[in-house]
Motif scaffolding. Structure first.
Motif, PDB file in Angstrom:
ATOM      1  N   ASP A 421      -9.979  -2.430   5.465  1.00  0.00           N
ATOM      2  CA  ASP A 421      -8.565  -2.290   5.801  1.00  0.00           C
ATOM      3  C   ASP A 421      -7.764  -2.044   4.529  1.00  0.00           C
ATOM      4  OD1 ASP A 421      -9.129  -2.808   8.491  1.00  0.00           O
ATOM      5  OD2 ASP A 421      -9.000  -4.975   8.161  1.00  0.00           O
ATOM      6  N   VAL A 422      -6.573  -1.491   4.707  1.00  0.00           N
ATOM      7  CA  VAL A 422      -5.725  -1.155   3.567  1.00  0.00           C
ATOM      8  C   VAL A 422      -4.689  -2.249   3.341  1.00  0.00           C
ATOM      9  CG1 VAL A 422      -4.023   0.472   2.656  1.00  0.00           C
ATOM     10  CG2 VAL A 422      -6.045   1.321   3.868  1.00  0.00           C
ATOM     11  N   ASP A 423      -4.641  -2.759   2.125  1.00  0.00           N
ATOM     12  CA  ASP A 423      -3.616  -3.716   1.709  1.00  0.00           C
ATOM     13  C   ASP A 423      -2.730  -3.059   0.649  1.00  0.00           C
ATOM     14  OD1 ASP A 423      -4.622  -5.740   3.319  1.00  0.00           O
ATOM     15  OD2 ASP A 423      -5.964  -6.482   1.738  1.00  0.00           O
ATOM     16  N   ARG A 424      -1.533  -3.584   0.518  1.00  0.00           N
ATOM     17  CA  ARG A 424      -0.646  -3.150  -0.561  1.00  0.00           C
ATOM     18  C   ARG A 424      -0.552  -4.280  -1.572  1.00  0.00           C
ATOM     19  NH1 ARG A 424       2.339   1.149  -0.270  1.00  0.00           N
ATOM     20  NH2 ARG A 424       4.061   0.226  -1.456  1.00  0.00           N
ATOM     21  N   LYS A 425      -0.976  -3.998  -2.808  1.00  0.00           N
ATOM     22  CA  LYS A 425      -1.073  -5.051  -3.807  1.00  0.00           C
ATOM     23  C   LYS A 425      -0.322  -4.685  -5.088  1.00  0.00           C
ATOM     24  CE  LYS A 425      -5.430  -7.122  -2.290  1.00  0.00           C
ATOM     25  NZ  LYS A 425      -6.771  -7.604  -2.719  1.00  0.00           N
ATOM     26  N   TYR A 426       0.192  -5.741  -5.696  1.00  0.00           N
ATOM     27  CA  TYR A 426       0.834  -5.636  -7.004  1.00  0.00           C
ATOM     28  C   TYR A 426      -0.264  -5.848  -8.041  1.00  0.00           C
ATOM     29  CZ  TYR A 426       4.407  -6.719 -10.609  1.00  0.00           C
ATOM     30  OH  TYR A 426       5.209  -6.728 -11.733  1.00  0.00           O
ATOM     31  N   LEU A 427      -0.836  -4.745  -8.508  1.00  0.00           N
ATOM     32  CA  LEU A 427      -2.035  -4.795  -9.318  1.00  0.00           C
ATOM     33  C   LEU A 427      -1.737  -5.238 -10.756  1.00  0.00           C
ATOM     34  CD1 LEU A 427      -3.704  -1.479  -8.141  1.00  0.00           C
ATOM     35  CD2 LEU A 427      -4.196  -3.798  -7.335  1.00  0.00           C
ATOM     36  N   PRO A 428      -2.709  -5.879 -11.406  1.00  0.00           N
ATOM     37  CA  PRO A 428      -2.506  -6.291 -12.802  1.00  0.00           C
ATOM     38  C   PRO A 428      -2.085  -5.140 -13.708  1.00  0.00           C
ATOM     39  CG  PRO A 428      -4.433  -7.380 -11.899  1.00  0.00           C
ATOM     40  CD  PRO A 428      -3.984  -6.394 -10.855  1.00  0.00           C
ATOM     41  N   LYS A 429      -2.677  -3.946 -13.511  1.00  0.00           N
ATOM     42  CA  LYS A 429      -2.298  -2.829 -14.391  1.00  0.00           C
ATOM     43  C   LYS A 429      -0.830  -2.456 -14.207  1.00  0.00           C
ATOM     44  CE  LYS A 429      -3.785   0.956 -11.324  1.00  0.00           C
ATOM     45  NZ  LYS A 429      -4.647   2.164 -11.213  1.00  0.00           N
ATOM     46  N   THR A 430      -0.324  -2.624 -12.983  1.00  0.00           N
ATOM     47  CA  THR A 430       1.095  -2.362 -12.741  1.00  0.00           C
ATOM     48  C   THR A 430       1.948  -3.442 -13.378  1.00  0.00           C
ATOM     49  OG1 THR A 430       0.507  -1.318 -10.640  1.00  0.00           O
ATOM     50  CG2 THR A 430       2.816  -1.879 -10.966  1.00  0.00           C
ATOM     51  N   GLN A 431       1.479  -4.675 -13.305  1.00  0.00           N
ATOM     52  CA  GLN A 431       2.215  -5.773 -13.934  1.00  0.00           C
ATOM     53  C   GLN A 431       2.369  -5.538 -15.434  1.00  0.00           C
ATOM     54  OE1 GLN A 431       0.068  -9.338 -12.818  1.00  0.00           O
ATOM     55  NE2 GLN A 431      -0.005  -8.706 -10.677  1.00  0.00           N
ATOM     56  N   TYR A 432       1.324  -5.034 -16.064  1.00  0.00           N
ATOM     57  CA  TYR A 432       1.422  -4.777 -17.507  1.00  0.00           C
ATOM     58  C   TYR A 432       2.329  -3.591 -17.804  1.00  0.00           C
ATOM     59  CZ  TYR A 432      -1.926  -8.395 -18.606  1.00  0.00           C
ATOM     60  OH  TYR A 432      -2.532  -9.618 -18.759  1.00  0.00           O
ATOM     61  N   TRP A 433       2.371  -2.623 -16.869  1.00  0.00           N
ATOM     62  CA  TRP A 433       3.353  -1.534 -17.039  1.00  0.00           C
ATOM     63  C   TRP A 433       4.772  -2.070 -16.906  1.00  0.00           C
ATOM     64  CZ3 TRP A 433       6.393   0.962 -13.029  1.00  0.00           C
ATOM     65  CH2 TRP A 433       7.217   1.966 -13.539  1.00  0.00           C
ATOM     66  N   VAL A 434       4.986  -2.970 -15.949  1.00  0.00           N
ATOM     67  CA  VAL A 434       6.304  -3.598 -15.794  1.00  0.00           C
ATOM     68  C   VAL A 434       6.678  -4.334 -17.079  1.00  0.00           C
ATOM     69  CG1 VAL A 434       7.567  -5.418 -14.569  1.00  0.00           C
ATOM     70  CG2 VAL A 434       6.208  -3.752 -13.278  1.00  0.00           C
ATOM     71  N   ALA A 435       5.734  -5.051 -17.658  1.00  0.00           N
ATOM     72  CA  ALA A 435       6.003  -5.729 -18.936  1.00  0.00           C
ATOM     73  C   ALA A 435       6.362  -4.712 -20.017  1.00  0.00           C
ATOM     74  CB  ALA A 435       4.797  -6.556 -19.352  1.00  0.00           C
ATOM     75  N   SER A 436       5.695  -3.555 -19.985  1.00  0.00           N
ATOM     76  CA  SER A 436       6.012  -2.529 -20.988  1.00  0.00           C
ATOM     77  C   SER A 436       7.418  -1.976 -20.794  1.00  0.00           C
ATOM     78  CB  SER A 436       4.983  -1.390 -20.923  1.00  0.00           C
ATOM     79  OG  SER A 436       5.224  -0.520 -19.831  1.00  0.00           O
ATOM     80  N   MET A 437       7.892  -1.936 -19.538  1.00  0.00           N
ATOM     81  CA  MET A 437       9.268  -1.494 -19.282  1.00  0.00           C
ATOM     82  C   MET A 437      10.268  -2.509 -19.857  1.00  0.00           C
ATOM     83  SD  MET A 437       9.631   1.451 -17.663  1.00  0.00           S
ATOM     84  CE  MET A 437      11.022   1.406 -16.534  1.00  0.00           C
ATOM     85  N   TYR A 438       9.929  -3.783 -19.773  1.00  0.00           N
ATOM     86  CA  TYR A 438      10.759  -4.805 -20.415  1.00  0.00           C
ATOM     87  C   TYR A 438      10.863  -4.514 -21.910  1.00  0.00           C
ATOM     88  CZ  TYR A 438      11.577  -9.232 -22.879  1.00  0.00           C
ATOM     89  OH  TYR A 438      12.032 -10.197 -23.745  1.00  0.00           O
ATOM     90  N   TYR A 439       9.715  -4.253 -22.553  1.00  0.00           N
ATOM     91  CA  TYR A 439       9.728  -3.998 -23.990  1.00  0.00           C
ATOM     92  C   TYR A 439      10.421  -2.682 -24.327  1.00  0.00           C
ATOM     93  CZ  TYR A 439       6.707  -8.020 -24.780  1.00  0.00           C
ATOM     94  OH  TYR A 439       6.217  -9.288 -24.844  1.00  0.00           O
TER      95      TYR A 439
END
Length: 909
Positions: A421-439
């Protein structure tokens, strides 16, 4: 007066936008303005291109005939644009004439914002293309100009839906095409591309950073005129970027109370730009006497009291009709004591930000979101737009934080789980991109705070300067929630942070709150003031939370929880009728007396009741004698419909600036008669200045009527006969009866009243509108709100539209024993804080039933003949008839505003 002002502003705004030849004629960038400019707003020729044939048919030349006209800068599809939304691609055309006086300058065509792919030609010559929906772009016309003669500007906008674009909540009204001012301006041959002012109040300096449009072939001098002085610095040959620091001794600081702006004129060679900046500092400091971090303005802690601003207009969508309307948006917040707003997933119009600067209101600025996945295109679009919004808005002192994402929208990826089945997840690689947007944001602007993700619904923070969270709860759940939050907020805690990230010592704030999403499937319309009151009382008892942000400033098409309606007309809380002198802004006072979450209690007549007292002072103000007085008084309505008031009492409290302290509770004697009573509280300084008003209600029972007084009463559901043209029904097992359309309710009162010599009929009656929820219809849970599903404000099962400027009146004829005795005009079918009993009787089950609704007290004296008949037969028949279609609501002693059932009050005197 305020409601009249709001209506006048709205009326003037709409008429001005639709009637004036140039809507929004003011310069669109008060922070970056050149003297030689020409506003191109107004009527443009216009054509939809649903088949995408414009390019092949050479519409670029400017000679093709367009069949429509559009009012720029309003997005197509909005009422103020004058055109419907008929296609994804459209063309604009306008004749321009550039003055001979502009020779020797470089002439640019600028659009403040256009969504999404915008291509521009002049007389068939391509100027360029821009992709993006929120920030300004310019094209150089100079080489293509024929001065003093008419030429054609042609603009093609392709706004076909792309999942990676930053769509935000455009479902409330799409920002299609040009939606900010289009204009021409003459720049110098060596021109300034941008200027950023960086204040340093600790050193008494400011730094200016900027860039030229192109590197100069020779050294140039940047000359600044500021505060009556001329400051200079050299830009060397071959350089584009420049930076210089200047002293500004004894600077006049920008603050909320005193939003002082320094006007600046910057000159380089033959280019001159007017701008401004504020000397202010955004940082983090501890609440004095504690180790609790707060956002600080000018090194002083600031208790944030903000509202979520969708920044939408019903007729112009993303675009407001006038500058005065934008000014009023800011002033509305100031008027009720808020100190900021959060522009929600929309980069706002510069002139609205200017009014926040000018009037003194803080702004949290959101990066809009996409609704697709965080793929390379989405990341590129977000990074580009973040850079451009910071570049454009750097000089607005009102902005104190950048928010890069909201509630993880556009950050989840579809992945297959182990079951296929298909889930929608907030993946770790996306989390690190979000952190990079903060920086990235921090690298572009070290003067403000940056928030990675304004979190909700299980997602957490990565790197952030603010530990924010969203919560929508019924009023009765806030205390338990806040107690748990306090326990989980500390440096090193992993609460509300993603794996691999932890809390540091960031200020902890709420960045969206309210009751409206807290109830089962609820989107409004619900009285904001009663549950809001409970929420504010709880928040002020938990100083670990450094501020809050209520959803929202104004209603939008499917959310009706605003302080104001979508058209900015008023909603009424009725606070001053409950506690004399209290206003909406008392909820937002820096001095605050909290009585806790339960603002209405059940009490027993003649006994002592306890009122908890917590003092919250978010100010460094010194008070006379370092003391305060707390005045308290019992007032109310008894079961006989009489207003009662008891002598006021007071106690003296010690005061220190920034104090957060639980005081000894008040012990207050309840009246001897049943009724609804209010303990009003006024906090004053020793000179008698009122600092804050609040109150607690008591529904008192178990008392006795005065000697010689008897009451015959019926429950609202004890209807002898009911006949309504549309519908009639009872609420909460008969605590209230509703009848809609035309019709009547009939009641029979019985009792042994041989000694009665006088009396009156006593009832609480209101008009009754048939709301959408009572008609049945679409289940709002199944509607896609984020993409703009439209519903009626009363469609949700929990809703009861709040009292506002639109009235729903009714007229009732009261007859006793078949004789018409009184015609009663019922002004409205209201619902607000005055419906205390309607709120107090709600079950704590996530549902609401006519919450906050109430009526008007009706007293009808009985005649001698009616008393004689009552004494003889022991019964009286009362019939209430409506013939004007306004319906009728009948309230009992446990519902509405007044503490009595439909009653006959009799006296032996």
């Amino acid at each position: 007066m305020k409601s009249i002002y709001t209506l006048v502003v709205l009326f003037i705004g709409l008429n001005a936008a639709m009637g004036q030849s140039i809507p929004l004629p003011e310069h669109p960038r008060p922070d970056f303005e050149r003297a030689n400019w020409q506003n191109l707003n107004g009527i443009w020729e216009f054509e939809f291109d649903s088949l995408n044939v414009g390019l092949s048919q050479n519409w670029t030349s400017g000679t093709a005939d367009f069949s429509k006209e559009i009012n720029v800068p309003f997005p197509w599809g909005s009422k103020l644009s004058g055109v419907a939304d008929e296609a994804d691609i459209a063309w604009y055309k306008k004749s321009i004439t550039v003055s001979e006086n502009w020779k020797g300058k470089r002439t640019f065509f600028t659009i403040g914002a256009s969504d999404w792919e915008t291509t521009v030609w002049i007389d068939g010559k391509l100027l360029g293309k821009h992709e993006g929906g929120y920030t300004p772009f310019s094209f150089d016309l100079t080489e293509h100009l024929t001065y003093g003669k008419a030429q054609n500007i042609v603009v093609r906008v392709d706004d076909a839906r792309r999942m990676f674009t930053l769509y935000g909540k455009q479902g409330y009204g799409n920002a299609r095409g040009i939606w900010q001012t289009a204009y021409l301006e003459a720049r110098g041959s060596t021109y300034i591309d941008y200027l950023h002012f960086i204040p340093d109040i600790d050193k008494g300096q400011f730094t200016i950073k900027g860039e030229l449009g192109a590197a100069s072939m020779r050294s140039e001098t940047l000359e600044l005129s500021v505060a009556g002085k001329t400051l200079k610095t050299e830009i060397k040959a071959g350089q584009k970027r420049f930076e210089a620091t200047f002293d500004l001794a004894n600077a006049h600081l920008w603050s909320i109370e005193d939003p002082y702006l320094y006007d600046v004129t910057a000159t380089v060679a033959d280019d001159k730009v007017k701008s401004y900046f504020g000397m202010r500092k955004i940082s983090v400091t501890n609440l004095p006497g504690t180790d609790i971090p707060y956002v600080a303005l000018n090194n002083k802690p600031l208790y944030l009291q903000l509202t979520l601003d969708q920044s939408y207009h019903p007729e112009g969508f993303y675009t407001f009709p006038t500058d005065e309307f934008m000014k009023n948006e800011i002033q509305l917040c100031k008027d009720i004591g808020l100190n900021g707003l959060r522009t929600h997933i929309k980069i706002d119009i510069p002139r609205k930000l200017y009014w926040a600067d000018k009037l003194g209101l803080l702004v949290m600025a959101d990066l809009p979101n996409s609704w697709g996945e965080p793929d390379a295109d989405a990341q590129k679009e977000s990074e580009y737009t973040l850079r451009e919004m910071i570049k454009r808005d750097f000089n607005h002192p009102a902005i104190f934080s950048w928010i890069t994402f909201n509630e993880t929208w556009g950050l989840k990826t579809e992945v297959k789980n182990e079951n296929g089945d298909v889930d929608r997840k907030y993946l770790p690689k996306t989390q690190y991109w979000v952190a990079s947007m903060y920086y990235l944001a921090k690298s572009l602007d070290q003067t403000r705070l940056v928030e990675d993700n304004s979190i909700c619904c299980g997602a957490g923070h990565t790197e952030t300067d603010i530990n924010s969270w969203h919560a929508y709860l019924p009023g009765y759940e806030w205390e338990a929630f806040m107690t748990n939050l306090d326990e989980n907020t500390f440096a090193g805690s992993t609460a509300d942070f993603e794996d691999g990230f932890t809390q540091r010592n960031q200020p902890m704030i709420n960045s969206e709150c309210g009751n409206v999403w807290g109830y089962d499937g609820s989107t409004g319309d619900i009285d904001w003031s009663y549950d809001y009151h409970r929420m504010m009382n709880v928040f002020r008892q938990h100083p670990k939370m450094a501020g809050w942000l209520y959803t929202e400033h104004h209603d939008v098409i499917n959310e009706w929880n605003g302080y104001w309606r979508f058209d900015r007309t008023m909603k009424y809380t009725g606070l001053s009728e409950i506690a004399k002198g209290m206003e909406d802004k008392d909820f937002h006072s820096l001095f605050y007396v909290s009585t806790g979450q339960d603002i209405t209690q059940t009490g027993k007549a003649g006994t002592m009741a306890t009122v908890p007292i917590y003092i919250s002072c978010h100010t460094g103000e010194e008070l006379p004698q370092s003391k305060m007085t707390l005045e308290y008084q019992v007032t109310g309505i008894d079961v006989l419909g009489n207003e009662v008031s008891f002598p006021a009492e007071s106690k003296t409290l010690d005061y220190t600036p920034w104090m957060q302290k639980r005081e000894a509770p008040l012990s207050v004697k309840m009246p001897e008669m049943d009724g609804l009573y209010t303990v009003t509280l006024i906090l004053k300084d020793m000179n008698g200045r009122a600092l804050h008003h609040n109150f607690m209600n008591f529904k008192v029972g178990g008392g006795a009527n005065p000697a010689g007084v008897s009451v015959l009463e019926v429950s609202p559901k004890d209807v002898k006969n009911a006949d309504w043209s549309v519908k009639s029904w009872e609420v909460m097992d008969g605590l209230k009866m509703n009848g809609t359309g035309n019709g009547s309710f009939e009641y029979v009162f019985t009792g042994d009243v041989k000694k009665a010599k006088s009396g009156y009929l006593l009832m609480e009656l209101g008009a009754k509108e048939l709301f959408a929820k009572d008609r049945g219809g679409v289940d709002l849970i199944d509607m896609d709100y984020m993409l703009g599903a439209i519903a009626e404000p009363s469609q949700n099962k929990n809703s009861y539209p709040m009292t506002d400027e639109t009235k729903f009146p009714s007229k009732v004829t009261v007859s006793i024993n078949g004789l018409n005795v009184k015609n009663v005009s019922l002004e409205d079918d209201p619902a607000d804080h005055r419906g205390i009993l309607s709120w107090h009787s709600q079950k704590e089950d996530g549902l609401l039933h006519d919450a906050g609704s109430y009526g008007y007290m009706v007293k009808v004296p009985l005649t001698k003949n009616q008393l004689k008949a009552l004494r003889k037969d022991g019964l009286l028949t009362v019939k209430l008839t409506v013939k004007n279609g306004g319906g009728l609501a009948i309230y009992g002693k446990d519902f509405g505003r007044f503490p009595f059932n439909p009653s006959i009050v009799l006296s032996e005197k």
